[in-house]
Design a protein around this motif. Structure first.
Motif, PDB file in Angstrom:
ATOM      1  N   THR A   1       0.825  -1.189   0.000  1.00 54.92           N
ATOM      2  CA  THR A   1       0.000   0.000   0.000  1.00 54.92           C
ATOM      3  C   THR A   1       0.871   1.256   0.000  1.00 54.92           C
ATOM      4  OG1 THR A   1      -0.113   0.098   2.415  1.00 54.92           O
ATOM      5  CG2 THR A   1      -1.806  -1.192   1.277  1.00 54.92           C
ATOM      6  N   ILE A   2       0.283   2.364  -0.396  1.00 59.51           N
ATOM      7  CA  ILE A   2       0.920   3.666  -0.259  1.00 59.51           C
ATOM      8  C   ILE A   2      -0.052   4.582   0.485  1.00 59.51           C
ATOM      9  CG2 ILE A   2       2.410   3.439  -2.277  1.00 59.51           C
ATOM     10  CD1 ILE A   2       0.390   5.061  -3.888  1.00 59.51           C
ATOM     11  N   SER A   3       0.481   5.618   1.109  1.00 61.07           N
ATOM     12  CA  SER A   3      -0.354   6.458   1.968  1.00 61.07           C
ATOM     13  C   SER A   3      -1.189   7.444   1.161  1.00 61.07           C
ATOM     14  CB  SER A   3       0.518   7.219   2.961  1.00 61.07           C
ATOM     15  OG  SER A   3       1.256   8.237   2.306  1.00 61.07           O
ATOM     16  N   ALA A   4      -2.292   7.846   1.773  1.00 58.68           N
ATOM     17  CA  ALA A   4      -3.136   8.866   1.152  1.00 58.68           C
ATOM     18  C   ALA A   4      -2.387  10.183   1.024  1.00 58.68           C
ATOM     19  CB  ALA A   4      -4.402   9.062   1.987  1.00 58.68           C
ATOM     20  N   ALA A   5      -1.460  10.449   1.947  1.00 59.72           N
ATOM     21  CA  ALA A   5      -0.684  11.688   1.878  1.00 59.72           C
ATOM     22  C   ALA A   5       0.230  11.702   0.660  1.00 59.72           C
ATOM     23  CB  ALA A   5       0.127  11.871   3.156  1.00 59.72           C
ATOM     24  N   SER A   6       0.863  10.563   0.347  1.00 59.10           N
ATOM     25  CA  SER A   6       1.704  10.475  -0.834  1.00 59.10           C
ATOM     26  C   SER A   6       0.893  10.688  -2.101  1.00 59.10           C
ATOM     27  CB  SER A   6       2.405   9.113  -0.889  1.00 59.10           C
ATOM     28  OG  SER A   6       3.409   9.017   0.079  1.00 59.10           O
ATOM     29  N   ILE A   7      -0.288  10.073  -2.146  1.00 63.80           N
ATOM     30  CA  ILE A   7      -1.161  10.210  -3.312  1.00 63.80           C
ATOM     31  C   ILE A   7      -1.555  11.667  -3.498  1.00 63.80           C
ATOM     32  CG2 ILE A   7      -3.428   9.611  -4.235  1.00 63.80           C
ATOM     33  CD1 ILE A   7      -3.095   6.885  -2.763  1.00 63.80           C
ATOM     34  N   SER A   8      -1.962  12.308  -2.419  1.00 65.07           N
ATOM     35  CA  SER A   8      -2.396  13.705  -2.491  1.00 65.07           C
ATOM     36  C   SER A   8      -1.244  14.618  -2.937  1.00 65.07           C
ATOM     37  CB  SER A   8      -2.925  14.150  -1.123  1.00 65.07           C
ATOM     38  OG  SER A   8      -3.286  15.506  -1.144  1.00 65.07           O
ATOM     39  N   ALA A   9      -0.044  14.368  -2.399  1.00 62.33           N
ATOM     40  CA  ALA A   9       1.097  15.215  -2.740  1.00 62.33           C
ATOM     41  C   ALA A   9       1.438  15.117  -4.217  1.00 62.33           C
ATOM     42  CB  ALA A   9       2.293  14.840  -1.876  1.00 62.33           C
ATOM     43  N   ARG A  10       1.430  13.897  -4.750  1.00 63.85           N
ATOM     44  CA  ARG A  10       1.790  13.729  -6.167  1.00 63.85           C
ATOM     45  C   ARG A  10       0.691  14.260  -7.082  1.00 63.85           C
ATOM     46  NH1 ARG A  10       4.782   9.234  -4.004  1.00 63.85           N
ATOM     47  NH2 ARG A  10       3.164   7.671  -4.270  1.00 63.85           N
TER      48      ARG A  10
END
Length: 347
Positions: free
Chosen positions: A332-341
């Motif tokens: 999994t990857i974090s929602a924060a990483s998704i939002s930042a990218r």
């Protein structure tokens, strides 16, 4: 025997003694009156406190299930689990998390799901700032990452194996940086990447990509699997024939899907992410959690190709539009990483 008055409600207790062994024996007999009702399955419910805060965020969960459960199974949404009745769990990464509780007794079980229940903000150690898109992706340890630039048939991998452009694939302006992207004609164009152990995950995963559909006629952004259908397919991120973004994982001959509400924007870049964590399947559009669905079980394992722009080894569902910055994670990857990218796109 008892000297009490007996009715259908009282039952009867019988006592006897044996003079030779000096022992008492006893037995209880129901007289067939109003038996207690059989137990019913519980109704799961819970609360957590606090539900928002900075990382690391400790949260105390309280079971509020009815029906006297005897077993509890918690899924905290970040990969953490517990079997305690009232557990505590610490969220180390920023993001929005869906929490599930399954309560069980001898009569059955029930699951309560609270979508996006826990929100964890960045306490200072979040993803890299805008402008470091490639560093941000590689920092999340992808199993494969294709920036989709270049003009030849080779699609160079930043991580993993190179891909090969087939059919109607062209070079177009990209959405991140100046390296470009690939355009797909919707009928013959796709990029093939050979299967590998790192791409053949059967548990948690994440798929991330930028896509710019030219038509709402259906088409696959990323799919891995063989040629003949559900039993040899593994995972997919696509636009439906109705013009919606959808993610799917395949368990045996069953497809578990999550669909973003609303229509996909045509001729515009959208940042997409599909994340499977435990039995939870979530789709993000432009950095926002769009929908969550249940997806239990072990995903199929196949040696079918990892395809960008069509449905794996199956010659179908060709994408019409452009695709950029494709990444696959066998975790999994974090929602924060998704939002930042998502915030780094050029639109």
């Amino acid at each position: 025997s008892t000297k009490q008055a007996l009715t259908a409600e009282t039952g009867m207790l019988v006592l006897a003694s044996d003079q030779h062994t000096a022992r008492y024996v006893h037995n209880y007999e129901s007289l067939g009156g109003n038996e207690p009702p059989p137990p019913s399955a519980p109704t799961a419910a819970f609360t957590g406190s606090p539900t928002t805060g900075e990382a690391p965020l400790p949260v105390s969960f309280t079971d509020q299930s009815t029906g006297d459960p005897t077993q509890w199974s918690w899924d905290f949404g970040d990969g953490g689990t517990s079997t305690a009745k009232n557990p505590s769990h610490t969220y180390d990464e920023p993001g929005t998390y869906t929490v599930r509780l399954t309560a069980t007794n001898s009569a059955g079980s029930d699951t309560a799901t609270r979508s996006g229940y826990i929100t964890v903000t960045d306490g200072g150690g979040g993803p890299p700032p805008p402008g470091n898109y490639v560093d941000s992706v590689t920092g999340d340890n992808p199993a494969g990452y294709w920036r989709m630039g270049g003009t030849g048939t080779t699609v160079t991998a930043t991580v993993g194996s190179n891909g090969t452009a087939n059919g109607g694939v062209t070079s177009v302006a990209g959405n991140i940086g100046s390296d470009g992207a690939r355009g797909f004609d919707g009928s013959t164009g796709y990029v093939s990447v050979p299967s590998s152990a790192a791409l053949n995950t059967t548990g948690d995963l994440a798929i991330e990509a930028w896509a710019r559909p030219a038509a709402a006629t259906g088409g696959v952004v990323v799919q891995k699997g063989g040629a003949s259908g559900y039993s040899v397919w593994q995972y997919r991120l696509a636009i439906t024939s109705g013009g919606q973004w959808r993610g799917t994982v395949f368990v045996g001959s069953t497809a578990y899907a999550v669909t973003a509400p609303g229509s996909a924007a045509l001729n515009q870049w959208s940042h997409l992410a599909l994340v499977r964590s435990g039995s939870s399947l979530s789709i993000y559009v432009n950095g926002q959690l769009a929908a969550t669905a249940n997806a239990p079980g072990t995903l199929n394992s196949t040696t079918g190709m990892f395809a960008i722009g069509r449905s794996g080894a199956s010659s179908s569902s060709y994408f019409n539009g452009a695709i950029d910055e494709v990444a696959f994670y066998n975790h999994t990857i974090s929602a924060a990483s998704i939002s930042a990218r998502a915030s780094e796109g050029g639109g």
